[in-house]
Design an enzyme around this catalytic site. Structure first.
Site, mmCIF file in Angstrom:
data_model
loop_
_atom_site.group_PDB
_atom_site.id
_atom_site.type_symbol
_atom_site.label_atom_id
_atom_site.label_comp_id
_atom_site.label_asym_id
_atom_site.label_seq_id
_atom_site.Cartn_x
_atom_site.Cartn_y
_atom_site.Cartn_z
ATOM 1 N N GLU A 111 0.834 -1.195 0.000
ATOM 2 C CA GLU A 111 0.000 0.000 0.000
ATOM 3 C C GLU A 111 0.871 1.247 0.000
ATOM 4 O OE1 GLU A 111 -2.111 0.107 3.680
ATOM 5 O OE2 GLU A 111 -2.889 2.128 3.366
ATOM 6 N N ASP A 116 -3.957 -0.206 10.022
ATOM 7 C CA ASP A 116 -4.998 0.729 10.458
ATOM 8 C C ASP A 116 -6.263 0.496 9.623
ATOM 9 O OD1 ASP A 116 -4.374 1.719 7.999
ATOM 10 O OD2 ASP A 116 -3.622 3.653 8.693
ATOM 11 N N ASP A 169 -7.657 2.191 7.164
ATOM 12 C CA ASP A 169 -7.461 2.285 5.717
ATOM 13 C C ASP A 169 -6.781 1.043 5.171
ATOM 14 O OD1 ASP A 169 -8.683 4.598 5.212
ATOM 15 O OD2 ASP A 169 -6.851 5.826 4.985
ATOM 16 N N ASP A 185 -1.012 -1.255 5.781
ATOM 17 C CA ASP A 185 -0.866 -0.688 7.119
ATOM 18 C C ASP A 185 -1.816 -1.358 8.104
ATOM 19 O OD1 ASP A 185 0.983 1.051 6.171
ATOM 20 O OD2 ASP A 185 -0.411 2.740 5.953
#
Ligand code: 0RA
Length: 634
Positions: A425, A500, A502, A498
Site C-alpha cells: 500500500e 490501520d 485504511d 498498514d
C-alpha cells in the site's frame, strides 16, 4: 448375475471386512485428508454422515453435536441404532465390526445413496481408530448398549446398560481425538456449524443442533425449504429479482434438484453438491447445468424476438445464485481435492432436466422471464464493452506479458515457485519494501490509494482500472477465460498493508478482487497476508517488535512499565527498509498468513456484506466481527 459372479463379489466383500485399523493409525492422512484442523473435523463428519444416511433412509429426524467441556465431542441421532447382533463369521457383535473394521458399513448397507465419496464415507471406524477414547451407545430392541474403545481397540465388552422403550432408538458416539495423531484437538463451533448448516439445507426436514459447552453457543438448523432456503440464505443481503425457481426430479436412479434466483449484482454464486459433498471443483453436474442454462436463455431470446447479442455462459450467470444437488448411487470424485464430480452420465441428465423444467418455467412466468433475460442481455452488452476495453488496454501493452508494469520492482529469480510478490500500500512503503527486500526472489508492486471495489463494478470498469490491470500483468496469469495458473510468475503473493482502518479496507478490496476474479490463486494457496508489527518496545538495551495487543501486555508484565518506550507503528512507511525486512519480509523471521477459502458460502456472504451496496447489514456485520475484519483470514 451368475452364481460364480455373486460368489466372487461376496468374497471380495469379506476380504474388505477383515481389514483392521492399523493402516488408519499408520497413515491417517490417507483416511481423513490431513492431521490438522481439517482432518480433526472429519472425525465428526464421519459420524454425522452415518446419521444422515439413516435420515435419507427415512429412519432418523434429529442429529445433535455437542462439544463438551472435557475435550470430548458427542454426536447423537435417533436412527435405528447400529446393529448389535452377533456377526456370523467374526463371532462378535455387529457394532464391534462397524467400529473396528474398515468399510464394514457396506456389508449392512443396502441404501440407494450413501453420503460417501471423496474423503467421506470411509466409515465410523476411522473416527474410532484416531480417537484416544471412544464410547458408543446404542438404543435398539428395547435395550441400551454401550462399548468403550481406546485408539480403535475395544477395552470393554458390549454391555447392556438397561431397558428402554422399544420405540426409542438411536446411536450416540462420544470421543476424544488422539493428540498423538492430531496437531490440534480443539473442535471449532463455527467450522462445525457451517458444515452442519449445509447438511441441513441439503437434507430438508432433518433437525441438526450444534452446541459448544465451553462458549455457551448453540445453533439449530432445520430447513423445510431445503435448497430453496439455501439459495435464499445466500441471497439474504442481496436484492433478488424474483421468487426462487426450484425443480426436483428423479431419473435413472439419480435424484437431481436445483434452486436458483437472480439478484441485481454482477457476481454469480453457484454451489454444487453430489451426495451431500460440496463439489468445490464442480464437475459434470455443473457443466450440465451451465450448458442448459445458456441454451434455455438463448432460446427464449430467439422465440420472443428480443433483440440482443448471443448470450454466453458468463452472461446468463451474472447475478445468479444457485444450488445444484445430485444424489447418485455410485459417485466418482476426481480433481486435486477429490471434489469434482466425474460421472459422465450426469452431464446429459442434469442438462435435460434443467432444459425442460426451466424452459417451461419461463413460458409460464413471462414477467420473471423478461426481467431475467433482460439482465442477461445487459450483461452481454457490458461484456462486449469490456472486451473492447480489454483489447484497448492490451493494445496499450498493459495486459501484455512482454512488458511488465513500470512500477513493478521485479526479482531476478525466474523459478515462480521461489518467487514472492509483495503488493504494498502506498508509494512510500513501497519504496522501503523495494530497498529492504531480497531482490533475488522478492518483487514489490506499490499500489496507489484505493483500488476499485469490484463488488460494485461490471467487468468493463474492472479492466479500465490501472491498479487492477497492473496487478494482473505483474502476476502473469491473465483473467477470465484466458486465465492460466501455470503462467503465475510468483507462488507467493503477499498483501502488505498498514495496520490501520485504511489498510484493512485496502486489504479487503484486494481480497475481494482476488476472490472474484483470481480465485484459483487462493485455491492454489498462493495468496498471503503480511503481518507487520504493531509496536516497537525498548527498555535499556532490550528491543522487541510486538505483533498484537496481548503480547504487549505480556511484555509490560515481565519488564514493568517504567523506562519502557513504546513506539506504535501506524503505517509501514514509519519503518526503515532494514526494519521492514526484519519484521515483515524476511522468510526466517516473519509470519505470513495464508489466505484460504474453507467455507465458500461464508466467504461469499462476507464479501457481499463488506463490499456490496446494502449498508445496514454491513454495519451490523462489522460491529459483530470487528476483530476478525481487522485480521481478515478469509
Ligand atoms: C450399519 C447398519 C445400519 C445402521 C448403521 C450401521 C448406523 C450407523 C450409525 C453411525 C451413527 N449413527 C448410525 N446409525 C446407524 C442399518 C441398521 C438396520 O438395518 O436396522
Amino acid at each position: 448375475m451368475t452364481d460364480d459372479e455373486s460368489k466372487k463379489e461376496y468374497s471380495a466383500a469379506s476380504i474388505k471386512i477383515m481389514e483392521g485399523l492399523t493402516a488408519v493409525r499408520k497413515r491417517p492422512s490417507m483416511y481423513v485428508g490431513d492431521t490438522s484442523i481439517r482432518g480433526l473435523h472429519h472425525l465428526v463428519y464421519e459420524a454425522v454422515d452415518n446419521a444422515i444416511d439413516e435420515a435419507l433412509a427415512g429412519f432418523c429426524s434429529m442429529i445433535s453435536v455437542v462439544i463438551g467441556d472435557d475435550g470430548f465431542i458427542t454426536i447423537s441421532d435417533n436412527g435405528r441404532g447400529i446393529p448389535v447382533d452377533i456377526h456370523p463369521k467374526l463371532n462378535i457383535p455387529a457394532i464391534e465390526v462397524v467400529m473396528t473394521k474398515l468399510h464394514a458399513g457396506g456389508k449392512f448397507d443396502k441404501k440407494a445413496y450413501k453420503v460417501s465419496g471423496g474423503l467421506h464415507g470411509v466409515g465410523i471406524s476411522v473416527t474410532n481408530a484416531l480417537s484416544k477414547k471412544l464410547f458408543v451407545e446404542v438404543k435398539r430392541n428395547g435395550k441400551q448398549y454401550q462399548q468403550t474403545y481406546e485408539r480403535g481397540k475395544p477395552v470393554s465388552q458390549l454391555i447392556i446398560l438397561g431397558n428402554v422403550d422399544p420405540k426409542d432408538t438411536g446411536t450416540k458416539i462420544k470421543f476424544i481425538p488422539d493428540d498423538e495423531i492430531f496437531s490440534t484437538t480443539e473442535f471449532k463451533f463455527e467450522v462445525l456449524s457451517s458444515r452442519l448448516r449445509e447438511l441441513a439445507f441439503l437434507n430438508k426436514g432433518i433437525k441438526i443442533t450444534v452446541e459448544d459447552k465451553n462458549a455457551n453457543k448453540k445453533n439449530e438448523f432445520e430447513y423445510d425449504g431445503g435448497i430453496i432456503s439455501f439459495v435464499e440464505y445466500l441471497n439474504k443481503n442481496k436484492n433478488p429479482l424474483h421468487k426462487t425457481i426450484y425443480f426436483s426430479k428423479e431419473k435413472n436412479g439419480v435424484q437431481c434438484e436445483y434452486a436458483m434466483q437472480y439478484n441485481d449484482s454482477y457476481q454469480d454464486s453457484i454451489f454444487t453438491f453430489a451426495n451431500n459433498i460440496n463439489t468445490h471443483e464442480g464437475g459434470t453436474h455443473l457443466v450440465g447445468f451451465k450448458t442448459a442454462l445458456t441454451r434455455v436463455m438463448n432460446n427464449y431470446v430467439d422465440r420472443n424476438n428480443m433483440k440482443g447479442l448471443k448470450l454466453t455462459s458468463d452472461d446468463v450467470r451474472e447475478g445468479l445464485t444457485a444450488v445444484i444437488s445430485v444424489k447418485i448411487p455410485e459417485p466418482q470424485f476426481e480433481g486435486q481435492t477429490k471434489t469434482k464430480l466425474g460421472n459422465s452420465e450426469i452431464k446429459g441428465l442434469v442438462d435435460s432436466i434443467v432444459n425442460d423444467s426451466l424452459s417451461s418455467y419461463l413460458e409460464e412466468n413471462p414477467k420473471i422471464a423478461k426481467s431475467v433475460v433482460f439482465k442477461c442481455i445487459n450483461a452481454a452488452q457490458a461484456r462486449a464493452a469490456a472486451q473492447k476495453a480489454r483489447e484497448l488496454t492490451r493494445r496499450k501493452g498493459a495486459l501484455n506479458h512482454g512488458s511488465l508494469p513500470g512500477k513493478l520492482a521485479d526479482c531476478s529469480e525466474r523459478d515462480p515457485a521461489k518467487c514472492e510478490l509483495f503488493l504494498v500500500e502506498g508509494d512510500s512503503a513501497g519504496g522501503s519494501a523495494k530497498q529492504g527486500r531480497n531482490r533475488n526472489f522478492q518483487a514489490v508492486l506499490p499500489l496507489r490509494g484505493k483500488i476499485l471495489n469490484v463488488e460494485k463494478a461490471r467487468l468493463n470498469k474492472v479492466f479500465e482500472n490501472t491498479e487492477i490491470t497492473t496487478m494482473i500483468t505483474a502476476v502473469g496469469t491473465n483473467v477470465g477465460e484466458e486465465f492460466d495458473i501455470k503462467k503465475a510468475r510468483y507462488h507467493k503473493i503477499v498483501i502488505m498493508t498498514d495496520a490501520d482502518v485504511d489498510g484493512s479496507h485496502i486489504r479487503t478490496l484486494l481480497l475481494t478482487f482476488l476472490y472474484r476474479h483470481l480465485a484459483q490463486l487462493i485455491e492454489a494457496g498462493y495468496i498471503y497476508i503480511a503481518q507487520p508489527p504493531l509496536y516497537k518496545v525498548t527498555k535499556g538495551k532490550i528491543m522487541k517488535y510486538i505483533y498484537n495487543e496481548s503480547d504487549l501486555g505480556k511484555f509490560l508484565e515481565v519488564f514493568g512499565k517504567d523506562g519502557v518506550a513504546i513506539q506504535r507503528y501506524k503505517g509501514l512507511g514509519e519503518m526503515n527498509p532494514q526494519q521492514l525486512w526484519e519484521t515483515t519480509m524476511d522468510p526466517d523471521t516473519r509470519t505470513i498468513l495464508q489466505v484460504t477459502v474453507d467455507d465458500a458460502v461464508e466467504a461469499d456472504k462476507m464479501f457481499t456484506l463488506l463490499m456490496g451496496d446494502q449498508v445496514q447489514p454491513r454495519r451490523k456485520f462489522i460491529e459483530m466481527h470487528a476483530k476478525e475484519v481487522v485480521n481478515l483470514d478469509v
